[in-house]
Design a protein around this motif. Structure first.
Motif, PDB file in Angstrom:
ATOM      1  N   VAL A 219     -38.878  -8.608  31.422  1.00 33.67           N
ATOM      2  CA  VAL A 219     -37.978  -8.942  32.517  1.00 33.67           C
ATOM      3  C   VAL A 219     -38.727  -9.026  33.838  1.00 33.67           C
ATOM      4  O   VAL A 219     -38.477  -9.905  34.652  1.00 33.67           O
ATOM      5  CB  VAL A 219     -36.856  -7.889  32.623  1.00 33.67           C
ATOM      6  N   PHE A 220     -39.657  -8.102  34.049  1.00 32.28           N
ATOM      7  CA  PHE A 220     -40.375  -8.047  35.318  1.00 32.28           C
ATOM      8  C   PHE A 220     -41.853  -8.339  35.117  1.00 32.28           C
ATOM      9  O   PHE A 220     -42.712  -7.765  35.760  1.00 32.28           O
ATOM     10  CB  PHE A 220     -40.201  -6.662  35.951  1.00 32.28           C
ATOM     11  N   GLY A 221     -42.138  -9.258  34.211  1.00 33.43           N
ATOM     12  CA  GLY A 221     -43.517  -9.528  33.839  1.00 33.43           C
ATOM     13  C   GLY A 221     -44.357 -10.102  34.943  1.00 33.43           C
ATOM     14  O   GLY A 221     -45.579 -10.069  34.873  1.00 33.43           O
ATOM     15  N   ASP A 222     -43.715 -10.681  35.982  1.00 28.91           N
ATOM     16  CA  ASP A 222     -44.501 -11.225  37.082  1.00 28.91           C
ATOM     17  C   ASP A 222     -44.638 -10.223  38.216  1.00 28.91           C
ATOM     18  O   ASP A 222     -45.120 -10.556  39.292  1.00 28.91           O
ATOM     19  CB  ASP A 222     -43.877 -12.534  37.595  1.00 28.91           C
ATOM     20  N   LEU A 223     -44.208  -8.995  38.009  1.00 26.62           N
ATOM     21  CA  LEU A 223     -44.379  -7.936  39.000  1.00 26.62           C
ATOM     22  C   LEU A 223     -45.393  -6.921  38.484  1.00 26.62           C
ATOM     23  O   LEU A 223     -45.479  -6.654  37.293  1.00 26.62           O
ATOM     24  CB  LEU A 223     -43.056  -7.203  39.267  1.00 26.62           C
ATOM     25  N   ASP A 224     -46.155  -6.352  39.424  1.00 25.08           N
ATOM     26  CA  ASP A 224     -46.921  -5.173  39.071  1.00 25.08           C
ATOM     27  C   ASP A 224     -45.940  -4.027  38.904  1.00 25.08           C
ATOM     28  O   ASP A 224     -44.912  -3.968  39.579  1.00 25.08           O
ATOM     29  CB  ASP A 224     -47.927  -4.845  40.169  1.00 25.08           C
ATOM     30  N   THR A 225     -46.249  -3.116  38.033  1.00 21.07           N
ATOM     31  CA  THR A 225     -45.342  -1.998  37.773  1.00 21.07           C
ATOM     32  C   THR A 225     -46.040  -0.684  38.087  1.00 21.07           C
ATOM     33  O   THR A 225     -47.146  -0.444  37.632  1.00 21.07           O
ATOM     34  CB  THR A 225     -44.876  -1.985  36.308  1.00 21.07           C
ATOM     35  N   ALA A 226     -45.364   0.130  38.889  1.00 19.71           N
ATOM     36  CA  ALA A 226     -45.850   1.472  39.202  1.00 19.71           C
ATOM     37  C   ALA A 226     -44.796   2.467  38.740  1.00 19.71           C
ATOM     38  O   ALA A 226     -43.595   2.223  38.896  1.00 19.71           O
ATOM     39  CB  ALA A 226     -46.100   1.622  40.702  1.00 19.71           C
ATOM     40  N   VAL A 227     -45.237   3.564  38.170  1.00 14.05           N
ATOM     41  CA  VAL A 227     -44.313   4.526  37.571  1.00 14.05           C
ATOM     42  C   VAL A 227     -44.560   5.915  38.137  1.00 14.05           C
ATOM     43  O   VAL A 227     -45.696   6.393  38.195  1.00 14.05           O
ATOM     44  CB  VAL A 227     -44.483   4.564  36.037  1.00 14.05           C
ATOM     45  N   LEU A 228     -43.468   6.554  38.579  1.00 13.87           N
ATOM     46  CA  LEU A 228     -43.496   7.970  38.931  1.00 13.87           C
ATOM     47  C   LEU A 228     -42.948   8.731  37.730  1.00 13.87           C
ATOM     48  O   LEU A 228     -41.749   8.661  37.443  1.00 13.87           O
ATOM     49  CB  LEU A 228     -42.634   8.238  40.172  1.00 13.87           C
ATOM     50  N   ASP A 229     -43.809   9.422  37.032  1.00 15.24           N
ATOM     51  CA  ASP A 229     -43.404  10.035  35.770  1.00 15.24           C
ATOM     52  C   ASP A 229     -43.368  11.555  35.825  1.00 15.24           C
ATOM     53  O   ASP A 229     -43.462  12.231  34.799  1.00 15.24           O
ATOM     54  CB  ASP A 229     -44.322   9.579  34.643  1.00 15.24           C
ATOM     55  N   GLU A 230     -43.239  12.122  37.023  1.00 13.82           N
ATOM     56  CA  GLU A 230     -43.113  13.567  37.135  1.00 13.82           C
ATOM     57  C   GLU A 230     -42.170  13.890  38.284  1.00 13.82           C
ATOM     58  O   GLU A 230     -41.973  13.086  39.202  1.00 13.82           O
ATOM     59  CB  GLU A 230     -44.477  14.213  37.374  1.00 13.82           C
ATOM     60  N   LEU A 231     -41.563  15.058  38.226  1.00 17.87           N
ATOM     61  CA  LEU A 231     -40.619  15.474  39.254  1.00 17.87           C
ATOM     62  C   LEU A 231     -41.304  16.411  40.235  1.00 17.87           C
ATOM     63  O   LEU A 231     -42.177  17.198  39.863  1.00 17.87           O
ATOM     64  CB  LEU A 231     -39.421  16.187  38.626  1.00 17.87           C
ATOM     65  N   PRO A 232     -40.909  16.335  41.513  1.00 22.59           N
ATOM     66  CA  PRO A 232     -41.473  17.260  42.498  1.00 22.59           C
ATOM     67  C   PRO A 232     -41.128  18.699  42.158  1.00 22.59           C
ATOM     68  O   PRO A 232     -40.128  18.979  41.481  1.00 22.59           O
ATOM     69  CB  PRO A 232     -40.800  16.824  43.807  1.00 22.59           C
ATOM     70  N   ALA A 233     -41.920  19.613  42.667  1.00 20.41           N
ATOM     71  CA  ALA A 233     -41.654  21.033  42.453  1.00 20.41           C
ATOM     72  C   ALA A 233     -40.306  21.395  43.073  1.00 20.41           C
ATOM     73  O   ALA A 233     -39.917  20.874  44.116  1.00 20.41           O
ATOM     74  CB  ALA A 233     -42.775  21.864  43.069  1.00 20.41           C
ATOM     75  N   GLY A 234     -39.599  22.300  42.428  1.00 19.28           N
ATOM     76  CA  GLY A 234     -38.320  22.751  42.972  1.00 19.28           C
ATOM     77  C   GLY A 234     -37.116  22.108  42.319  1.00 19.28           C
ATOM     78  O   GLY A 234     -35.997  22.611  42.451  1.00 19.28           O
ATOM     79  N   ARG A 235     -37.309  21.000  41.605  1.00 17.75           N
ATOM     80  CA  ARG A 235     -36.180  20.372  40.920  1.00 17.75           C
ATOM     81  C   ARG A 235     -35.831  21.182  39.679  1.00 17.75           C
ATOM     82  O   ARG A 235     -36.712  21.575  38.918  1.00 17.75           O
ATOM     83  CB  ARG A 235     -36.511  18.937  40.524  1.00 17.75           C
ATOM     84  N   THR A 236     -34.545  21.455  39.497  1.00 14.90           N
ATOM     85  CA  THR A 236     -34.113  22.267  38.378  1.00 14.90           C
ATOM     86  C   THR A 236     -33.654  21.390  37.218  1.00 14.90           C
ATOM     87  O   THR A 236     -33.193  20.264  37.412  1.00 14.90           O
ATOM     88  CB  THR A 236     -32.949  23.195  38.785  1.00 14.90           C
ATOM     89  N   THR A 237     -33.782  21.916  36.014  1.00 17.78           N
ATOM     90  CA  THR A 237     -33.309  21.204  34.830  1.00 17.78           C
ATOM     91  C   THR A 237     -31.791  21.270  34.757  1.00 17.78           C
ATOM     92  O   THR A 237     -31.194  22.313  35.026  1.00 17.78           O
ATOM     93  CB  THR A 237     -33.915  21.830  33.565  1.00 17.78           C
ATOM     94  N   VAL A 238     -31.169  20.170  34.412  1.00 19.42           N
ATOM     95  CA  VAL A 238     -29.707  20.112  34.304  1.00 19.42           C
ATOM     96  C   VAL A 238     -29.319  20.263  32.844  1.00 19.42           C
ATOM     97  O   VAL A 238     -29.744  19.479  31.990  1.00 19.42           O
ATOM     98  CB  VAL A 238     -29.164  18.786  34.878  1.00 19.42           C
ATOM     99  N   THR A 239     -28.522  21.267  32.537  1.00 19.72           N
ATOM    100  CA  THR A 239     -28.014  21.467  31.184  1.00 19.72           C
ATOM    101  C   THR A 239     -26.854  20.501  30.943  1.00 19.72           C
ATOM    102  O   THR A 239     -25.972  20.355  31.789  1.00 19.72           O
ATOM    103  CB  THR A 239     -27.528  22.911  31.002  1.00 19.72           C
ATOM    104  N   THR A 240     -26.865  19.821  29.807  1.00 23.55           N
ATOM    105  CA  THR A 240     -25.823  18.842  29.501  1.00 23.55           C
ATOM    106  C   THR A 240     -24.990  19.324  28.324  1.00 23.55           C
ATOM    107  O   THR A 240     -25.536  19.752  27.305  1.00 23.55           O
ATOM    108  CB  THR A 240     -26.438  17.472  29.176  1.00 23.55           C
TER     109      THR A 240
END
Length: 767
Positions: free
Chosen positions: A473-494
């Motif tokens: 879908v976005f093959g003509d765009l460069d792709t950058a990925v943020l694959d980690e969460l900043p410190a302090g974010r809590t896990t959400v129980t579902t």
């Protein structure tokens, strides 16, 4: 097309055989039926691939057959008669009786008069036939209704054995155009073409490297295979061709865009810069991912090749800070930056977030502003006339500013002459033309040539996209990925809660009261505003257009719950009367409210005057309330996985432990149930996106509402063919690098034009 094909075309006329109208080859009646499936040329017919392949299989004794059994029988026709039906729907009926020498069975077929008459001639008394179909009962007698059949009298023993083993292509069919008629039409076309008539989009180097058959052989084998290995080899080649043509189109557009457009190269900020001031003022350090992506964006902005970057990161991964740092690189050097948001609530939230991150650095010209600072301005449909006039004047005057806005930024009256960077948030909410409206009116004018420089573009999404879809879908765009969460974010129980477990549902509201008592805030999301609504609330008139990124309500109509879907108005009243929530303020928020009403509702929620907010998906993206610790989603099966994940991301944004409760009435084992189970089991957005892709088809890969592509993919499946897409990408880059205009690959260029219509091409060019 080869020289020989050109010569043949010249002998027959100007139009190549594969481009001729089908009625000249198949007749008007057959061509008209195929046209209903969008097939109007021999080329399109050859690309109407079989859905599967069957074989005649083992022959069955008539005496052993029972009702509902699938059977293949060899029998002799005892009698056959065609007649018109009384109702005329269908027009004609064939009734026959066949025997295997020990038992008899009735056969019935329906169709138009000509077809049924032809079938009666084939099934003449005494003819030996193979029949395949499902056994039914009619007036107590066994019957085959509309079976596939093959007359065997003209075949010798070897030919009969080969026929029994030969794969039978099964095509997408309609009542008036069954599979066997499609097969006959395809064979008619195949009988008239030679290898010279069939274009070859795949370069010889690609075919040799991957041991792929040529195009002509592929079409022959996919439609008329002698054995299973042939149709498998044909589909492998045609699938590779599909990936290669699409990837070449994307690569070519990207290369052409870089060649035809130039941008201002904004210097990478040093230690004495606005960006450095921000980094020094932050109370935390950047994550490794934020630093890595930030450096990549800084390098891309410091180039005259316009940056086209897709930044994707899970909910709460810190994309806003990354985007702000990129905007400061431009603004700090005297340029302007714009952030386009899909909703007013999100635009207001973005402005507040940017101002909070900047602090004194975002208060240029104010008493408490830093010596080196900028301003963050807001332009929405609710901006007053006076504020709008002042803001437009500042922008037109070239003031180095960050402007955040909604569709109001796309107005013809908005001029941003020094626009160096456009950031588009939740980009799938915008059509291509909408993004271009801002991109084309902005941009720095080159003082030497007077030409306009193209702004750099950063599109962001918090809806994680599987890698294969990003490539497609976005093959003509460069792709950058943020694959980690900043410190302090809590896990959400579902937790998943069935509606029928009433004690569990009651416990939800007790838990909500506990959250409020300890200082938390609770969202309660409903799919409707009023119980009588037929459509879900949308904050913007431009809802998500790509099923790849969001798909809501995939239950069939007959599976809709008997109880009405949860509605904001109804549930606000219910919760106000809920004993467990006695004394707790209940607020509402929907897309139908005015901007001032929305602002007031959010303010009351944040302050605690109404700590329980009953709302629609207007809070789906961007809303940031650190004290929000509980998300309740009623009738969760009415939302797509990406929406559910976005909604879950509204909690767990502070230090409080948080919970997300999805209430549903779907049946165990249904598709919606498996989707919700994946939601409950998987908290990582990227893994959830992959699971979503596995659970359902990818639909129209380019997204019909944005791309205008004529049809979905034929054989290629992004969920399955990731390695192939990556391989085709590499091959396409090599071909385009050596021949950017595809002058030496005319069949490939023609295939791109054939596969992608003008609107889809514009999509690829402008994405």
């Amino acid at each position: 097309m080869t020289p020989a094909a050109t010569e043949r075309s010249g002998r027959r006329g100007a139009v190549p055989l594969l481009e001729r109208p089908l009625n000249r080859i198949l007749g008007k009646a057959t061509a008209a039926q195929l046209a209903k499936q969008g097939v109007t040329t021999p080329r399109a017919l050859l690309r109407l691939f079989p859905r599967r392949y069957d074989t005649w299989g083992d022959l069955t004794d008539l005496r052993t057959l029972g009702n509902g059994e699938q059977a293949t029988i060899q029998a002799q026709v005892v009698r056959a008669a065609a007649r018109r039906t009384r109702s005329g729907k269908p027009p004609a009926l064939l009734e026959a009786t066949v025997t295997d020498g020990a038992s008899t069975m009735d056969v019935v077929m329906f169709g138009n008069v000509g077809l049924v008459k032809h079938q009666a001639e084939q099934l003449a008394p005494g003819a030996t036939v193979l029949l395949q179909g499902k056994v039914g009962l009619h007036h107590g007698r066994r019957q085959l209704a509309s079976p596939r059949f093959q007359v065997l009298d003209e075949l010798d023993e070897a030919e009969r054995e080969a026929l029994l083993a030969r794969p039978m292509p099964i095509y997408p069919a309609t009542e008036s155009m069954p599979s066997w008629m499609v097969a006959r039409a395809v064979r008619t076309v195949l009988d008239q073409i030679t290898p010279d008539d069939v274009p070859e989009p795949l370069p010889q180097s690609v075919r040799s490297a991957d041991r792929l058959v040529d195009a002509y052989t592929a079409y022959k084998w996919v439609h008329t295979p002698e054995e299973a290995s042939q149709w498998r080899a044909a589909r492998r080649r045609l699938r590779h061709e599909e990936a290669f043509v699409l990837q070449t189109a994307l690569v070519q557009r990207r290369v052409q865009h870089a060649a035809e457009h130039t941008a201002v190269a904004w210097p990478v900020p040093g230690a004495d810069s606005l960006l450095a001031d921000l980094d020094a003022a932050l109370p935390y350090t950047l994550t490794a991912g934020q630093a890595r992506v930030g450096n990549r964006l800084a390098e891309a902005l410091n180039s005259t090749v316009p940056m086209q970057m897709l930044l994707q990161g899970d909910v709460g991964s810190g994309k806003t800070l990354v985007a702000l740092r990129a905007m400061l690189q431009v603004v700090g050097a005297g340029g302007q930056a714009a952030l386009l948001a899909p909703t007013e609530i999100l635009a207001v939230q973005h402005r507040a977030s940017l101002e909070a991150l900047l602090g004194p650095l975002g208060r240029a010209g104010m008493l408490d502003g830093a010596p080196r600072a900028t301003r963050v301005r807001l332009l929405t449909g609710s901006t007053s006339t006076a504020e709008r006039r002042q803001l437009l004047a500042e922008l037109a005057g070239g003031e180095p500013t960050i402007v955040v806005g909604t569709h109001a930024l796309l107005s013809q009256t908005v001029q941003i002459p020094f626009l160096g960077l456009i950031v588009v948030d939740e980009q799938h909410r915008f059509g291509v033309a909408q993004r271009d409206a801002l991109r084309e009116r902005g941009g720095v004018t080159d003082p030497a040539t007077g030409s306009q420089r193209t702004p750099h573009l950063l599109v962001m999404t918090a809806t994680p996209i599987p890698r294969t879809i990003a490539m497609t879908v976005f093959g003509d765009l460069d792709t950058a990925v943020l694959d980690e969460l900043p410190a302090g974010r809590t896990t959400v129980t579902t937790r998943l809660v069935p509606w029928e477990r009433e004690p569990w549902v009651a416990r939800i509201w007790k838990r909500a009261a506990e959250e409020v008592a300890s200082g938390g805030r609770v969202y309660v999301v409903c799919p409707r505003i009023d119980a009588d609504d037929t459509e879900a609330d949308q904050e913007t008139p431009d809802p998500p257009v790509s099923v790849l990124l969001d798909e809501t309500g995939d239950l069939p109509e007959d599976a809709l719950p008997a109880r009405p879907l949860a509605a904001v108005v109804d549930w606000a009243q219910r919760l106000a009367a809920e004993p467990a929530l006695a004394g707790v303020g209940i607020g509402t928020l929907t897309g139908r409210m005015s901007a001032s009403e929305k602002d007031a509702a959010m303010a009351d929620f944040i302050s605690g005057r109404t700590p329980v907010l009953v709302c629609t998906t207007v809070v789906e993206v961007g809303v940031d309330v650190p004290t929000a610790s509980m998300m309740v989603i009623l009738d969760a099966d009415r939302f797509g996985l990406s929406q559910l994940h976005q909604l879950r991301g509204r909690v767990g944004r502070g230090e409080r432990e948080s919970v997300c409760v999805a209430v549903t009435g779907v049946e165990v084992g249904s598709p919606a149930y498996h989707r919700l189970k994946a939601f409950g089991d998987i908290s990582d957005g990227f893994k959830l996106a992959e699971a979503d892709l596995e659970l359902r088809s990818e639909g129209n890969v380019l997204g019909a509402a944005q791309s205008g592509r004529r049809s979905d993919l034929d054989l290629l499946r992004v969920a399955r063919d990731g390695a192939l897409i990556a391989r085709a990408r590499e091959q396409a880059e090599a071909v385009v690098a050596a021949d950017p205009m595809l002058a030496e690959h005319r069949d490939l260029a023609a295939a791109i034009a054939d596969r992608l219509d003008e609107e889809a091409g514009a999509y690829l060019e402008r994405s």
